[in-house]
Design an enzyme around this catalytic site. Structure first.
Site, mmCIF file in Angstrom:
data_model
loop_
_atom_site.group_PDB
_atom_site.id
_atom_site.type_symbol
_atom_site.label_atom_id
_atom_site.label_comp_id
_atom_site.label_asym_id
_atom_site.label_seq_id
_atom_site.Cartn_x
_atom_site.Cartn_y
_atom_site.Cartn_z
ATOM 1 C CG ASP A 1 -1.766 0.834 1.083
ATOM 2 O OD1 ASP A 1 -1.781 2.018 0.559
ATOM 3 O OD2 ASP A 1 -3.214 0.700 1.727
ATOM 4 C CG ASP B 1 1.169 -0.186 -9.612
ATOM 5 O OD1 ASP B 1 1.245 -0.589 -8.223
ATOM 6 O OD2 ASP B 1 0.233 0.215 -9.939
ATOM 7 C CB THR C 1 2.151 -10.394 -7.016
ATOM 8 O OG1 THR C 1 1.758 -9.131 -7.640
ATOM 9 C CG2 THR C 1 3.706 -10.259 -6.156
ATOM 10 C CD GLU C 2 -2.236 -13.481 -6.267
ATOM 11 O OE1 GLU C 2 -2.343 -14.334 -5.516
ATOM 12 O OE2 GLU C 2 -1.408 -12.716 -5.410
ATOM 13 C CE1 TYR C 3 -4.344 -5.536 -5.997
ATOM 14 C CE2 TYR C 3 -3.007 -6.245 -4.226
ATOM 15 C CZ TYR C 3 -4.358 -5.900 -4.647
ATOM 16 O OH TYR C 3 -5.111 -5.503 -3.689
#
Length: 214
Positions: A118, A154, A192-194
């Site tokens: 986060d 990102d 990762t999924e993200y």
């Protein structure tokens, strides 16, 4: 991250002690005995649904992985992946990264992964960022002399902040990439999924490693 509450998640985590360590504070300094091997210990903070840590465990059977995730309704998905794969070198902690030095002893960890954490973009939330100096102090304590922090995101703002935070703390930067998926580092990259989601949307992925000694 918006988390959909799963009221059954807590019981499922409790029912799988072969993968979920429910009282990590009582195992401080004894993680290699939990795995029953002397392999290096790598920790992912913010494991999410577990795609990264389970795939890393499959590719690296000579490394023991510990995933920490604060949301029980999220980490239960990582547990499902562990159950399906029957991995012997993964353990999960449903806990808070603020307690890292209560989970691991000095020099017990070989690597820490911070994947798509986060960004906490507001200035008043700076202390919550996982690359803030109070977290770096915990990483310095638990990492061994050759240990490293591996960061992927990102979010350009978080990446720039983290590079500055690392530098101010005195860490050494290595393997910096401003566009991971267009670099030679992509060959060994585990997504990762993200990461899959954001990269498919055309987002640039930033990556670096930081060490407390050269």
């Amino acid at each position: 991250m918006r988390v959909r509450h799963k009221p059954w998640a807590k019981d499922k985590l409790l029912n799988h002690p072969e993968f979920v360590v429910t009282d990590p504070k009582s195992h401080i300094g004894e993680w290699q005995s939990i795995f029953k091997s002397a392999c290096p210990i790598h920790v992912e903070i913010g494991t999410g649904k577990g795609q990264f840590i389970t795939n890393m465990a499959k590719q690296n059977p000579d490394i023991n992985f510990v995933g920490i995730e604060i949301h029980e309704s999220v980490i239960v998905s990582a547990l499902d992946k562990c159950i399906n794969s029957q991995l012997k070198n993964v353990r999960l902690i449903n806990g808070d990264a603020n307690e890292l030095t209560d989970f691991f002893s000095e020099n017990e960890v070989a690597a820490i992964y911070l994947n798509f954490s986060d960004p906490w973009p507001k200035n008043r939330h700076e202390k919550r960022r996982l690359t803030y100096r109070s977290f770096l102090a915990q990483y310095e304590y638990v990492l061994n002399s050759k240990g490293r922090i591996c960061l992927k995101t990102d979010n350009q703002g978080l990446f720039e902040y983290s590079l500055e935070s690392f530098s101010k703390y005195g860490l050494y930067l290595q393997n910096v990439s401003l566009n991971l998926h267009q670099s030679h580092y992509k060959e060994e990259n585990v997504m990762t999924e993200y990461e899959e989601k954001f990269s498919s949307q055309g987002h640039r992925i930033y990556r670096c490693e930081a060490c407390f000694s050269e």
